[in-house]
Design an enzyme around this catalytic site. Structure first.
Site, PDB file in Angstrom:
ATOM      1  N   HIS A 273      -1.982   9.604  -6.640  1.00 15.75           N
ATOM      2  CA  HIS A 273      -1.722   9.077  -7.987  1.00 15.75           C
ATOM      3  C   HIS A 273      -2.576   7.838  -8.239  1.00 15.75           C
ATOM      4  O   HIS A 273      -2.082   6.711  -8.261  1.00 15.75           O
ATOM      5  CB  HIS A 273      -0.227   8.755  -8.161  1.00 15.75           C
ATOM      6  CG  HIS A 273       0.060   8.149  -9.511  1.00 15.75           C
ATOM      7  ND1 HIS A 273      -0.046   8.864 -10.681  1.00 15.75           N
ATOM      8  CD2 HIS A 273       0.411   6.896  -9.882  1.00 15.75           C
ATOM      9  CE1 HIS A 273       0.224   8.089 -11.706  1.00 15.75           C
ATOM     10  NE2 HIS A 273       0.498   6.876 -11.254  1.00 15.75           N
TER      11      HIS A 273
ATOM     12  N   ASP B 195       1.359  12.700 -13.953  1.00 13.94           N
ATOM     13  CA  ASP B 195       0.029  13.321 -13.959  1.00 13.94           C
ATOM     14  C   ASP B 195       0.113  14.763 -14.466  1.00 13.94           C
ATOM     15  O   ASP B 195      -0.740  15.226 -15.222  1.00 13.94           O
ATOM     16  CB  ASP B 195      -0.592  13.285 -12.551  1.00 13.94           C
ATOM     17  CG  ASP B 195      -0.725  11.852 -12.053  1.00 13.94           C
ATOM     18  OD1 ASP B 195      -1.147  10.991 -12.842  1.00 13.94           O
ATOM     19  OD2 ASP B 195      -0.404  11.594 -10.880  1.00 13.94           O
TER      20      ASP B 195
HETATM   21  P1  NAD Z   1       8.118  -4.035 -15.621  1.00 12.02           P
HETATM   22  O1  NAD Z   1       7.532  -5.328 -15.231  1.00 12.02           O
HETATM   23  O2  NAD Z   1       8.364  -3.786 -17.062  1.00 12.02           O
HETATM   24  O3  NAD Z   1       9.495  -3.810 -14.861  1.00 12.02           O
HETATM   25  C1  NAD Z   1       9.619  -4.003 -13.486  1.00 12.02           C
HETATM   26  C2  NAD Z   1      11.028  -4.426 -13.195  1.00 12.02           C
HETATM   27  O4  NAD Z   1      11.123  -4.587 -11.786  1.00 12.02           O
HETATM   28  C3  NAD Z   1      11.444  -5.752 -13.858  1.00 12.02           C
HETATM   29  O5  NAD Z   1      12.661  -5.606 -14.540  1.00 12.02           O
HETATM   30  C4  NAD Z   1      11.596  -6.698 -12.668  1.00 12.02           C
HETATM   31  O6  NAD Z   1      12.599  -7.666 -12.843  1.00 12.02           O
HETATM   32  C5  NAD Z   1      11.964  -5.711 -11.573  1.00 12.02           C
HETATM   33  N1  NAD Z   1      11.756  -6.253 -10.236  1.00 12.02           N
HETATM   34  C6  NAD Z   1      10.776  -7.049  -9.773  1.00 12.02           C
HETATM   35  N2  NAD Z   1      10.997  -7.371  -8.491  1.00 12.02           N
HETATM   36  C7  NAD Z   1      12.136  -6.742  -8.132  1.00 12.02           C
HETATM   37  C8  NAD Z   1      12.893  -6.674  -6.946  1.00 12.02           C
HETATM   38  N3  NAD Z   1      12.522  -7.320  -5.833  1.00 12.02           N
HETATM   39  N4  NAD Z   1      14.014  -5.932  -6.949  1.00 12.02           N
HETATM   40  C9  NAD Z   1      14.405  -5.266  -8.056  1.00 12.02           C
HETATM   41  N5  NAD Z   1      13.748  -5.307  -9.218  1.00 12.02           N
HETATM   42  C10 NAD Z   1      12.624  -6.030  -9.244  1.00 12.02           C
HETATM   43  O7  NAD Z   1       7.168  -2.885 -15.039  1.00 12.02           O
HETATM   44  P2  NAD Z   1       7.156  -1.312 -15.416  1.00 12.02           P
HETATM   45  O8  NAD Z   1       6.258  -1.103 -16.566  1.00 12.02           O
HETATM   46  O9  NAD Z   1       8.561  -0.832 -15.473  1.00 12.02           O
HETATM   47  O10 NAD Z   1       6.420  -0.705 -14.133  1.00 12.02           O
HETATM   48  C11 NAD Z   1       7.031  -0.749 -12.877  1.00 12.02           C
HETATM   49  C12 NAD Z   1       6.129  -0.120 -11.818  1.00 12.02           C
HETATM   50  O11 NAD Z   1       5.942   1.280 -12.069  1.00 12.02           O
HETATM   51  C13 NAD Z   1       4.716  -0.702 -11.771  1.00 12.02           C
HETATM   52  O12 NAD Z   1       4.327  -0.903 -10.436  1.00 12.02           O
HETATM   53  C14 NAD Z   1       3.850   0.363 -12.409  1.00 12.02           C
HETATM   54  O13 NAD Z   1       2.524   0.318 -11.977  1.00 12.02           O
HETATM   55  C15 NAD Z   1       4.558   1.603 -11.926  1.00 12.02           C
HETATM   56  N6  NAD Z   1       4.274   2.835 -12.683  1.00 12.02           N
HETATM   57  C16 NAD Z   1       4.148   3.993 -11.978  1.00 12.02           C
HETATM   58  C17 NAD Z   1       3.924   5.187 -12.630  1.00 12.02           C
HETATM   59  C18 NAD Z   1       3.801   6.449 -11.860  1.00 12.02           C
HETATM   60  O14 NAD Z   1       3.332   7.461 -12.409  1.00 12.02           O
HETATM   61  N7  NAD Z   1       4.249   6.521 -10.624  1.00 12.02           N
HETATM   62  C19 NAD Z   1       3.810   5.208 -14.030  1.00 12.02           C
HETATM   63  C20 NAD Z   1       3.934   4.002 -14.727  1.00 12.02           C
HETATM   64  C21 NAD Z   1       4.163   2.816 -14.035  1.00 12.02           C
HETATM   65  C1  LMR Z   2       0.232   5.605 -14.914  1.00 10.04           C
HETATM   66  O1  LMR Z   2      -0.345   6.565 -14.422  1.00 10.04           O
HETATM   67  O2  LMR Z   2       0.417   5.486 -16.135  1.00 10.04           O
HETATM   68  C2  LMR Z   2       0.810   4.564 -13.993  1.00 10.04           C
HETATM   69  O3  LMR Z   2       0.410   4.747 -12.682  1.00 10.04           O
HETATM   70  C3  LMR Z   2       0.601   3.166 -14.476  1.00 10.04           C
HETATM   71  C4  LMR Z   2      -0.817   2.700 -14.400  1.00 10.04           C
HETATM   72  O4  LMR Z   2      -1.039   1.638 -13.819  1.00 10.04           O
HETATM   73  O5  LMR Z   2      -1.693   3.371 -14.940  1.00 10.04           O
END
Ligand code: NAD
Ligand code: LMR
Length: 334
Positions: free
Chosen positions: A179, A150
């Site tokens: 967030h 953010d």
């Molecule tokens: P993705 O699906 O590409 O990757 C997720 C990974 O987690 C996969 O490799 C999957 O195999 C693994 N996984 C699933 N269950 C699991 C378990 N029990 N143990 C270990 N690994 C496991 O998703 P992504 O794009 O990498 O996003 C991941 C998370 O991050 C989402 O929840 C997304 O919303 C969040 N996110 C948060 C922010 C933030 O600002 N905090 C920003 C972007 C995304």
């Molecule tokens: C973001 O801010 O990009 C993440 O929290 C992923 C989302 O779901 O928007």
């Protein structure tokens, strides 16, 4: 010796995050855990000629080994959004994933810094905290919801709004609250360096909305293929690097979503803003203990005060949802 464990290391965030962490020469061991594909990711990253030893851990039987001795644990495991979904829609899948990973971490590395990326961060961070509390190792200074993205977005967008006269990598402003949509409150009244020209009311509202819903911009552009991964990896690596830097340096500041018991004195000062919320994102001064000080903004504009009040109502519900989820999980085991 610095061991960093990435849980969900084979995912859209996990892979570039692990790559960026491998570039930090202070990390001695990068422990990569996932339930799929992680041996390939580790073999690939392991060829990069920096000091960190890279190990692959595939599936729940190897989770304890992945975590043992870890000083920093980063959790991007779980599902991302598709267009039309809110972050809260991810709760039903991600809450259980994060709870189980936290359970393993509380046993294997109870003193680790826990960095939670998996959404909905407003609820998953309390889930980790409650699991640690149940294990008797809850330290509010060491558990963080990662809200760095953010702030990264706010810096980029405000720089764009000044046609680049403020450099994106030099601009800093507090982004407080949580967030998710309305809980994200950027404080443009506190941009540093100061804006060359005050923003019009219309421009300020548009910019605020863009930061609050920046994630949606990426979800929409990816058209069903997930949410932010690359910018998140950079933001997550910046947070891990700051945590490591703060173990030997004073004055390291990063934003983060924390339990307000992390700094009771600042919490008392922030009460007008945080009201009943027990977790809130603020800029944080970090030290080897984790949160050394929560930096409470001195004065908010009336618009920012209103946004903060709107944020609190949603935040308190999300926090409660996380806390109750852990409680119900315990009850179901009785
Ligand atoms: P993705 O699906 O590409 O990757 C997720 C990974 O987690 C996969 O490799 C999957 O195999 C693994 N996984 C699933 N269950 C699991 C378990 N029990 N143990 C270990 N690994 C496991 O998703 P992504 O794009 O990498 O996003 C991941 C998370 O991050 C989402 O929840 C997304 O919303 C969040 N996110 C948060 C922010 C933030 O600002 N905090 C920003 C972007 C995304
Ligand atoms: C973001 O801010 O990009 C993440 O929290 C992923 C989302 O779901 O928007």
């Amino acid at each position: 010796m610095v061991k960093v464990a990435v849980l969900g290391a084979a995912g859209g965030i996990g892979q570039p995050l692990s790559l960026l962490l491998k570039l930090n020469v202070q990390i001695t061991h990068l422990s990569l855990y996932d339930i799929v594909n992680v041996p390939g990711v580790a073999a690939d990253i392991g060829h990069i000629n920096t000091p960190a030893q890279v190990t692959a851990h595939l599936g729940p039987e190897s989770l304890n080994a992945a975590l043992t001795g870890a000083e920093v644990v980063v959790i991007p495991a779980g599902v991302p959004r598709k267009p039309g979904m809110t972050r809260d829609d991810l709760f039903k899948i991600n809450a259980g994933i994060v709870r189980d990973l936290a359970n393993a971490a509380a046993k294997a590395c109870p003193k680790a810094f826990m960095l939670i990326i998996s959404n909905p961060v407003n609820s998953t961070t309390p889930i980790v905290a409650e699991v640690f509390r149940n294990h008797g190792c809850f330290d509010p200074r060491r558990i963080f919801g990662v809200t760095t993205l953010d702030s990264v977005r706010a810096s980029s967008f405000v720089s764009e709004a000044t046609d680049g006269s403020l450099k994106p990598h030099e601009v800093r402003l507090p982004v407080i609250g949580g967030h998710s949509g309305a809980t994200i409150v950027p404080l443009f009244s506190q941009v540093k360096p100061a804006l060359p020209k005050a923003l019009s009311e219309e421009a300020l509202k548009a910019l605020t909305n863009r930061v609050q819903y920046g994630g949606d911009e990426v979800v929409k552009a990816k058209g069903g293929a997930g949410s932010a991964t690359l910018s998140m990896a950079q933001a997550g690596a910046r947070f891990v690097n700051s945590i490591i830097e703060a173990s030997t340096m004073k004055g390291v500041i990063e934003p983060g979503y924390v339990h307000l018991d992390a700094d009771p004195e600042s919490h008392a000062k922030a009460k007008k803003l945080t009201q009943d919320a027990t977790y809130f994102a603020f800029d944080l001064e970090l030290s080897s203990r984790g949160v050394e000080r929560i930096i409470v903004p001195e004065s908010l504009s009336p618009y920012e005060t209103q946004l903060t009040q709107d944020a609190v109502a949603e935040l308190t519900k999300s926090i409660q949802k996380g806390v109750e989820f852990v409680k119900a999980s315990e009850d179901s085991k009785l």
